[in-house]
Structure formats: structure tokens, C-alpha cells
Design a protein around this motif. Structure first.
Motif, PDB file in Angstrom:
ATOM      1  N   VAL A  42       0.849  -1.204   0.000  1.00 28.85           N
ATOM      2  CA  VAL A  42       0.000   0.000   0.000  1.00 28.85           C
ATOM      3  C   VAL A  42       0.881   1.250   0.000  1.00 28.85           C
ATOM      4  CG1 VAL A  42      -1.628   1.345   1.391  1.00 28.85           C
ATOM      5  CG2 VAL A  42      -2.029  -1.089   1.003  1.00 28.85           C
ATOM      6  N   ILE A  43       1.934   1.240   0.816  1.00 26.84           N
ATOM      7  CA  ILE A  43       2.854   2.392   0.849  1.00 26.84           C
ATOM      8  C   ILE A  43       3.533   2.569  -0.506  1.00 26.84           C
ATOM      9  CG2 ILE A  43       5.001   3.258   1.864  1.00 26.84           C
ATOM     10  CD1 ILE A  43       4.057   1.977   4.525  1.00 26.84           C
ATOM     11  N   VAL A  44       3.962   1.458  -1.113  1.00 28.18           N
ATOM     12  CA  VAL A  44       4.576   1.531  -2.452  1.00 28.18           C
ATOM     13  C   VAL A  44       3.591   2.129  -3.447  1.00 28.18           C
ATOM     14  CG1 VAL A  44       5.389   0.119  -4.392  1.00 28.18           C
ATOM     15  CG2 VAL A  44       6.263  -0.295  -2.094  1.00 28.18           C
ATOM     16  N   ALA A  45       2.343   1.688  -3.398  1.00 31.60           N
ATOM     17  CA  ALA A  45       1.319   2.211  -4.314  1.00 31.60           C
ATOM     18  C   ALA A  45       1.085   3.696  -4.069  1.00 31.60           C
ATOM     19  CB  ALA A  45       0.027   1.435  -4.160  1.00 31.60           C
ATOM     20  N   ILE A  46       1.018   4.095  -2.797  1.00 31.37           N
ATOM     21  CA  ILE A  46       0.775   5.507  -2.464  1.00 31.37           C
ATOM     22  C   ILE A  46       1.935   6.383  -2.946  1.00 31.37           C
ATOM     23  CG2 ILE A  46       0.632   7.114  -0.515  1.00 31.37           C
ATOM     24  CD1 ILE A  46      -1.044   4.986   0.936  1.00 31.37           C
ATOM     25  N   VAL A  47       3.147   5.868  -2.847  1.00 33.99           N
ATOM     26  CA  VAL A  47       4.311   6.648  -3.274  1.00 33.99           C
ATOM     27  C   VAL A  47       4.456   6.645  -4.794  1.00 33.99           C
ATOM     28  CG1 VAL A  47       6.841   6.721  -3.216  1.00 33.99           C
ATOM     29  CG2 VAL A  47       5.560   6.328  -1.113  1.00 33.99           C
ATOM     30  N   THR A  48       4.235   5.518  -5.423  1.00 34.28           N
ATOM     31  CA  THR A  48       4.489   5.422  -6.860  1.00 34.28           C
ATOM     32  C   THR A  48       3.359   5.966  -7.728  1.00 34.28           C
ATOM     33  OG1 THR A  48       3.711   3.129  -6.849  1.00 34.28           O
ATOM     34  CG2 THR A  48       6.088   3.491  -6.683  1.00 34.28           C
ATOM     35  N   LEU A  49       2.130   5.955  -7.235  1.00 35.77           N
ATOM     36  CA  LEU A  49       1.020   6.475  -8.055  1.00 35.77           C
ATOM     37  C   LEU A  49       1.210   7.950  -8.404  1.00 35.77           C
ATOM     38  CD1 LEU A  49      -2.225   4.738  -6.780  1.00 35.77           C
ATOM     39  CD2 LEU A  49      -1.253   4.719  -9.062  1.00 35.77           C
ATOM     40  N   PRO A  50       1.482   8.842  -7.445  1.00 40.12           N
ATOM     41  CA  PRO A  50       1.711  10.237  -7.848  1.00 40.12           C
ATOM     42  C   PRO A  50       2.899  10.389  -8.798  1.00 40.12           C
ATOM     43  CG  PRO A  50       1.356  10.113  -5.483  1.00 40.12           C
ATOM     44  CD  PRO A  50       1.479   8.706  -5.984  1.00 40.12           C
ATOM     45  N   ALA A  51       3.939   9.597  -8.557  1.00 48.20           N
ATOM     46  CA  ALA A  51       5.096   9.658  -9.460  1.00 48.20           C
ATOM     47  C   ALA A  51       4.700   9.195 -10.858  1.00 48.20           C
ATOM     48  CB  ALA A  51       6.231   8.802  -8.912  1.00 48.20           C
ATOM     49  N   ALA A  52       3.891   8.150 -10.935  1.00 53.48           N
ATOM     50  CA  ALA A  52       3.442   7.659 -12.244  1.00 53.48           C
ATOM     51  C   ALA A  52       2.568   8.695 -12.941  1.00 53.48           C
ATOM     52  CB  ALA A  52       2.684   6.349 -12.074  1.00 53.48           C
ATOM     53  N   VAL A  53       1.694   9.344 -12.173  1.00 51.18           N
ATOM     54  CA  VAL A  53       0.835  10.382 -12.755  1.00 51.18           C
ATOM     55  C   VAL A  53       1.690  11.549 -13.253  1.00 51.18           C
ATOM     56  CG1 VAL A  53      -0.939  12.104 -12.207  1.00 51.18           C
ATOM     57  CG2 VAL A  53      -1.218   9.738 -11.455  1.00 51.18           C
ATOM     58  N   MET A  54       2.679  11.969 -12.460  1.00 52.53           N
ATOM     59  CA  MET A  54       3.560  13.064 -12.878  1.00 52.53           C
ATOM     60  C   MET A  54       4.348  12.672 -14.128  1.00 52.53           C
ATOM     61  SD  MET A  54       4.834  14.634  -9.191  1.00 52.53           S
ATOM     62  CE  MET A  54       6.489  14.541  -9.717  1.00 52.53           C
ATOM     63  N   LEU A  55       4.830  11.442 -14.170  1.00 53.28           N
ATOM     64  CA  LEU A  55       5.568  10.964 -15.334  1.00 53.28           C
ATOM     65  C   LEU A  55       4.666  10.931 -16.571  1.00 53.28           C
ATOM     66  CD1 LEU A  55       8.209   9.815 -16.466  1.00 53.28           C
ATOM     67  CD2 LEU A  55       7.394   7.550 -15.809  1.00 53.28           C
ATOM     68  N   ALA A  56       3.429  10.486 -16.398  1.00 50.92           N
ATOM     69  CA  ALA A  56       2.487  10.442 -17.518  1.00 50.92           C
ATOM     70  C   ALA A  56       2.187  11.850 -18.026  1.00 50.92           C
ATOM     71  CB  ALA A  56       1.203   9.745 -17.089  1.00 50.92           C
ATOM     72  N   ARG A  57       1.996  12.791 -17.118  1.00 51.44           N
ATOM     73  CA  ARG A  57       1.739  14.180 -17.529  1.00 51.44           C
ATOM     74  C   ARG A  57       2.941  14.753 -18.271  1.00 51.44           C
ATOM     75  NH1 ARG A  57      -1.259  16.686 -12.215  1.00 51.44           N
ATOM     76  NH2 ARG A  57      -3.282  15.702 -12.597  1.00 51.44           N
ATOM     77  N   HIS A  58       4.125  14.474 -17.741  1.00 50.07           N
ATOM     78  CA  HIS A  58       5.346  14.947 -18.403  1.00 50.07           C
ATOM     79  C   HIS A  58       5.451  14.367 -19.816  1.00 50.07           C
ATOM     80  CE1 HIS A  58       9.488  16.076 -19.102  1.00 50.07           C
ATOM     81  NE2 HIS A  58       9.769  14.807 -19.363  1.00 50.07           N
ATOM     82  N   GLN A  59       5.180  13.080 -19.942  1.00 50.46           N
ATOM     83  CA  GLN A  59       5.251  12.425 -21.253  1.00 50.46           C
ATOM     84  C   GLN A  59       4.203  12.996 -22.205  1.00 50.46           C
ATOM     85  OE1 GLN A  59       7.601  10.344 -22.211  1.00 50.46           O
ATOM     86  NE2 GLN A  59       6.752  10.269 -24.260  1.00 50.46           N
ATOM     87  N   ALA A  60       3.004  13.255 -21.677  1.00 51.94           N
ATOM     88  CA  ALA A  60       1.944  13.827 -22.522  1.00 51.94           C
ATOM     89  C   ALA A  60       2.335  15.225 -22.990  1.00 51.94           C
ATOM     90  CB  ALA A  60       0.633  13.869 -21.749  1.00 51.94           C
ATOM     91  N   ARG A  61       2.858  16.054 -22.064  1.00 54.40           N
ATOM     92  CA  ARG A  61       3.299  17.397 -22.456  1.00 54.40           C
ATOM     93  C   ARG A  61       4.414  17.322 -23.483  1.00 54.40           C
ATOM     94  NH1 ARG A  61       4.295  18.631 -17.045  1.00 54.40           N
ATOM     95  NH2 ARG A  61       2.315  18.814 -16.028  1.00 54.40           N
ATOM     96  N   ARG A  62       5.345  16.409 -23.276  1.00 53.38           N
ATOM     97  CA  ARG A  62       6.460  16.252 -24.211  1.00 53.38           C
ATOM     98  C   ARG A  62       5.960  15.847 -25.589  1.00 53.38           C
ATOM     99  NH1 ARG A  62      11.188  11.911 -23.407  1.00 53.38           N
ATOM    100  NH2 ARG A  62      11.951  12.014 -25.516  1.00 53.38           N
ATOM    101  N   THR A  63       4.993  14.950 -25.620  1.00 55.88           N
ATOM    102  CA  THR A  63       4.412  14.520 -26.888  1.00 55.88           C
ATOM    103  C   THR A  63       3.742  15.699 -27.591  1.00 55.88           C
ATOM    104  OG1 THR A  63       4.060  12.309 -26.010  1.00 55.88           O
ATOM    105  CG2 THR A  63       2.787  12.911 -27.963  1.00 55.88           C
ATOM    106  N   VAL A  64       2.995  16.501 -26.831  1.00 62.00           N
ATOM    107  CA  VAL A  64       2.326  17.669 -27.402  1.00 62.00           C
ATOM    108  C   VAL A  64       3.365  18.666 -27.894  1.00 62.00           C
ATOM    109  CG1 VAL A  64       0.887  19.675 -26.826  1.00 62.00           C
ATOM    110  CG2 VAL A  64       0.201  17.396 -26.082  1.00 62.00           C
TER     111      VAL A  64
END
Length: 158
Positions: free
Chosen positions: A36-58
């Protein structure tokens, strides 16, 4: 990206639950807490990484589009200039051939010769304009800026 983080976490939790015989033990509880702690820590990081990748693609798409538009804007004047330079040349060629072939006689020769004389002047003016445009594009020519009051601008615009 969030799904990519959740799937292995849930798979690990399911595997631990299965190997524990579906019994909630202290080992299972501590493992579940870690997951649960791993999920709580990695989910925001995954969301930030996805947003960064989406912005980079745009951004990459916008850069490619601006490069395409810049290339188009470079090609368009070349086609325009090419057409406008060929038109007077075609006129000169047609008139001179008509004179040489004897199709134009008498006083008409003088009139056509005036047309032939005028076309190189037009061509020269176009070449001068092209040279000036290339200097402007190269930054060799700068427009003078003068400070003016806003009421003067409004007065001139009306």
C-alpha cells in the motif's frame, strides 16, 4: 501510467494472499502495508511521469507542426518569385522572337521594343526587392523604433 503501477502491486498482493492460504497473518499484514505504501508513493510519481510524457508529446507535435509551417512559408515565396520572374522573361522572349521572325513590322517594332526595354527594369526591381527581403530576414536591416504617445496612434488610426 497509474495502471502500470497498480497492476504489479495488485498482482503482488494477490500472490502474497494466495501463498498465505488466504489467511490474514502478521506477515501478510506487513507485506500488504508495504505494498500500500509503495502504491501511495508510486502512483503520484506515475501520474507526474504520464503528464510529463503527454506534455512532451504535445510539444514535439507542436515543434514538428511549426517546422512544417516554416518550411511551407519558405517554399511559398520561392514559388511566387519564380513565377513572377518567369512572366517578364516569357514576355521578352515572345516579343523578341516575333520581331526576329518578322511578325512585327514598321512602327509596331518600336512599340514592342519599348515593352522589351521595360521588362528588364521590372526584373531588376524584383531582384532588388528580393535582396532587400533577404537582408531583412538575415537581420541586417532593422526598423527604426520611435516612441509615440497613445493618443497620436489613435489619431492616426482614425
Amino acid at each position: 501510467m497509474a495502471v502500470l503501477v497498480l497492476i504489479p502491486t495488485l498482482a503482488t498482493l494477490t500472490g502474497v494472499l494466495g501463498t498465505s492460504g488466504f489467511m490474514i497473518t502478521s506477515t501478510f499484514a506487513s507485506t500488504a502495508l508495504v505494498l500500500v505504501i509503495v502504491a501511495i508513493v508510486t502512483l503520484p510519481a506515475a501520474v507526474m511521469l504520464a503528464r510529463h510524457q503527454a506534455r512532451r508529446t504535445v510539444w514535439e507535435r507542436e515543434i514538428r507542426e511549426s517546422e512544417r509551417m516554416a518550411e511551407e512559408s519558405r517554399r511559398q515565396p520561392v514559388a511566387f518569385v519564380s513565377h513572377n520572374l518567369r512572366t517578364p522573361l516569357a514576355g521578352i522572349q515572345a516579343l523578341s522572337e516575333a520581331i526576329v521572325d518578322g511578325l512585327v513590322r514598321g512602327d509596331e517594332i518600336r512599340i514592342q521594343a519599348k515593352h522589351i526595354e521595360h521588362e528588364p527594369i521590372r526584373l531588376s526591381e524584383m531582384v532588388d526587392d528580393l535582396f532587400e527581403m533577404s537582408n531583412i530576414d538575415a537581420g541586417a536591416v532593422r526598423a527604426p523604433y520611435d516612441k509615440v504617445t497613445l493618443d497620436e496612434v489613435i489619431y492616426r488610426a482614425s
